[in-house]
Design a protein around this motif. Sequence first.
Motif, mmCIF file in Angstrom:
data_model
loop_
_atom_site.group_PDB
_atom_site.id
_atom_site.type_symbol
_atom_site.label_atom_id
_atom_site.label_comp_id
_atom_site.label_asym_id
_atom_site.label_seq_id
_atom_site.Cartn_x
_atom_site.Cartn_y
_atom_site.Cartn_z
ATOM 1 N N GLY A 149 0.826 -1.207 0.000
ATOM 2 C CA GLY A 149 0.000 0.000 0.000
ATOM 3 C C GLY A 149 0.859 1.255 0.000
ATOM 4 O O GLY A 149 2.093 1.201 -0.032
ATOM 5 N N GLU A 150 0.186 2.403 0.094
ATOM 6 C CA GLU A 150 0.871 3.696 -0.005
ATOM 7 C C GLU A 150 1.938 3.875 1.091
ATOM 8 O O GLU A 150 3.065 4.284 0.802
ATOM 9 C CB GLU A 150 -0.141 4.834 0.072
ATOM 10 N N ILE A 151 1.591 3.568 2.320
ATOM 11 C CA ILE A 151 2.537 3.756 3.425
ATOM 12 C C ILE A 151 3.769 2.867 3.228
ATOM 13 O O ILE A 151 4.910 3.319 3.393
ATOM 14 C CB ILE A 151 1.854 3.468 4.776
ATOM 15 N N SER A 152 3.538 1.621 2.848
ATOM 16 C CA SER A 152 4.665 0.701 2.627
ATOM 17 C C SER A 152 5.519 1.143 1.442
ATOM 18 O O SER A 152 6.753 1.076 1.503
ATOM 19 C CB SER A 152 4.154 -0.714 2.382
ATOM 20 N N LEU A 153 4.873 1.618 0.380
ATOM 21 C CA LEU A 153 5.630 2.094 -0.781
ATOM 22 C C LEU A 153 6.515 3.278 -0.394
ATOM 23 O O LEU A 153 7.673 3.366 -0.818
ATOM 24 C CB LEU A 153 4.691 2.501 -1.914
ATOM 25 N N LYS A 154 5.974 4.185 0.430
ATOM 26 C CA LYS A 154 6.770 5.343 0.855
ATOM 27 C C LYS A 154 7.950 4.912 1.712
ATOM 28 O O LYS A 154 9.044 5.465 1.593
ATOM 29 C CB LYS A 154 5.897 6.351 1.599
ATOM 30 N N GLN A 155 7.743 3.921 2.545
ATOM 31 C CA GLN A 155 8.842 3.439 3.377
ATOM 32 C C GLN A 155 9.904 2.751 2.519
ATOM 33 O O GLN A 155 11.101 3.015 2.660
ATOM 34 C CB GLN A 155 8.323 2.478 4.436
ATOM 35 N N ILE A 156 9.469 1.892 1.611
ATOM 36 C CA ILE A 156 10.399 1.150 0.756
ATOM 37 C C ILE A 156 11.188 2.102 -0.135
ATOM 38 O O ILE A 156 12.424 2.062 -0.189
ATOM 39 C CB ILE A 156 9.637 0.120 -0.107
ATOM 40 N N TYR A 157 10.474 2.985 -0.849
ATOM 41 C CA TYR A 157 11.151 3.862 -1.799
ATOM 42 C C TYR A 157 11.821 5.051 -1.125
ATOM 43 O O TYR A 157 12.753 5.634 -1.691
ATOM 44 C CB TYR A 157 10.208 4.267 -2.930
ATOM 45 N N GLY A 158 11.401 5.391 0.095
ATOM 46 C CA GLY A 158 12.124 6.399 0.863
ATOM 47 C C GLY A 158 13.525 5.901 1.195
ATOM 48 O O GLY A 158 14.520 6.611 1.035
ATOM 49 N N THR A 159 13.613 4.665 1.629
ATOM 50 C CA THR A 159 14.911 4.049 1.937
ATOM 51 C C THR A 159 15.751 3.917 0.668
ATOM 52 O O THR A 159 16.943 4.234 0.650
ATOM 53 C CB THR A 159 14.700 2.667 2.576
ATOM 54 N N PHE A 160 15.108 3.475 -0.399
ATOM 55 C CA PHE A 160 15.809 3.297 -1.677
ATOM 56 C C PHE A 160 16.336 4.631 -2.199
ATOM 57 O O PHE A 160 17.507 4.755 -2.578
ATOM 58 C CB PHE A 160 14.853 2.648 -2.679
ATOM 59 N N ASN A 161 15.481 5.665 -2.206
ATOM 60 C CA ASN A 161 15.894 6.973 -2.722
ATOM 61 C C ASN A 161 16.966 7.608 -1.846
ATOM 62 O O ASN A 161 17.876 8.260 -2.355
ATOM 63 C CB ASN A 161 14.691 7.902 -2.852
ATOM 64 N N ARG A 162 16.857 7.436 -0.532
ATOM 65 C CA ARG A 162 17.877 7.976 0.370
ATOM 66 C C ARG A 162 19.237 7.368 0.033
ATOM 67 O O ARG A 162 20.246 8.076 -0.033
ATOM 68 C CB ARG A 162 17.508 7.681 1.820
ATOM 69 N N ALA A 163 19.260 6.073 -0.214
ATOM 70 C CA ALA A 163 20.515 5.404 -0.558
ATOM 71 C C ALA A 163 21.036 5.866 -1.923
ATOM 72 O O ALA A 163 22.242 6.077 -2.095
ATOM 73 C CB ALA A 163 20.321 3.895 -0.559
ATOM 74 N N MET A 164 20.137 6.045 -2.876
ATOM 75 C CA MET A 164 20.559 6.463 -4.217
ATOM 76 C C MET A 164 21.075 7.903 -4.224
ATOM 77 O O MET A 164 22.014 8.222 -4.952
ATOM 78 C CB MET A 164 19.401 6.317 -5.210
ATOM 79 N N LEU A 165 20.457 8.779 -3.430
ATOM 80 C CA LEU A 165 20.845 10.190 -3.426
ATOM 81 C C LEU A 165 22.007 10.475 -2.479
ATOM 82 O O LEU A 165 22.511 11.598 -2.452
ATOM 83 C CB LEU A 165 19.638 11.069 -3.079
ATOM 84 N N ARG A 166 22.425 9.496 -1.710
ATOM 85 C CA ARG A 166 23.551 9.675 -0.799
ATOM 86 C C ARG A 166 24.823 10.031 -1.568
ATOM 87 O O ARG A 166 25.680 10.751 -1.068
ATOM 88 C CB ARG A 166 23.776 8.395 0.002
ATOM 89 N N CYS A 167 24.916 9.564 -2.782
ATOM 90 C CA CYS A 167 26.107 9.802 -3.602
ATOM 91 C C CYS A 167 26.257 11.266 -4.001
ATOM 92 O O CYS A 167 27.360 11.731 -4.267
ATOM 93 C CB CYS A 167 26.059 8.948 -4.866
ATOM 94 N N ILE A 168 25.144 11.980 -4.060
ATOM 95 C CA ILE A 168 25.172 13.382 -4.487
ATOM 96 C C ILE A 168 24.684 14.221 -3.309
ATOM 97 O O ILE A 168 23.474 14.342 -3.072
ATOM 98 C CB ILE A 168 24.274 13.602 -5.723
ATOM 99 N N SER A 169 25.632 14.799 -2.576
ATOM 100 C CA SER A 169 25.290 15.459 -1.314
ATOM 101 C C SER A 169 24.295 16.601 -1.489
ATOM 102 O O SER A 169 23.472 16.845 -0.604
ATOM 103 C CB SER A 169 26.550 15.955 -0.613
ATOM 104 N N SER A 170 24.325 17.299 -2.604
ATOM 105 C CA SER A 170 23.389 18.416 -2.797
ATOM 106 C C SER A 170 21.943 17.936 -2.983
ATOM 107 O O SER A 170 21.005 18.709 -2.793
ATOM 108 C CB SER A 170 23.815 19.266 -3.993
ATOM 109 N N LEU A 171 21.748 16.673 -3.342
ATOM 110 C CA LEU A 171 20.397 16.141 -3.553
ATOM 111 C C LEU A 171 19.864 15.358 -2.356
ATOM 112 O O LEU A 171 18.696 14.973 -2.340
ATOM 113 C CB LEU A 171 20.373 15.240 -4.794
ATOM 114 N N LYS A 172 20.701 15.112 -1.355
ATOM 115 C CA LYS A 172 20.280 14.326 -0.181
ATOM 116 C C LYS A 172 18.967 14.802 0.436
ATOM 117 O O LYS A 172 18.110 13.982 0.744
ATOM 118 C CB LYS A 172 21.368 14.361 0.894
ATOM 119 N N PRO A 173 18.783 16.114 0.633
ATOM 120 C CA PRO A 173 17.551 16.559 1.306
ATOM 121 C C PRO A 173 16.273 16.316 0.498
ATOM 122 O O PRO A 173 15.174 16.453 1.016
ATOM 123 C CB PRO A 173 17.760 18.053 1.524
#
Length: 94
Positions: A30-54
């Motif tokens: 569902g929506e809450i689970s998708l946000k949790q899953i892709y929030g973790t995924f996006n945080r990891a993907m954007l970690r490489c580019i410090s200006s995009l982390k937030p």
Amino acid sequence: ACNPPTDPGRKPISPRLLRHMPVVYVDYPGEISLKQIYGTFNRAMLRCISSLKPYHEPLTNAMVEFFLRTQEKFTADMQPHYIYSPREMTRWVR
């Protein structure tokens, strides 16, 4: 298989084989689970580019909202190839 039974190319499994193993069906998250899953995924993907982390949270919210809206609007009843899977969001980020 992890794809829905309506996927092209899927073949039914014989009842003779199925009687020897359990079949478990797990629906899409569902929506809450998708946000949790892709929030973790996006945080990891954007970690490489410090200006995009937030931006990982706004990106996640926008992705999930867009995904859910298009999933509601475009159904397989309209066109057989309108099959939405959360896998699509993973492809957007990769």
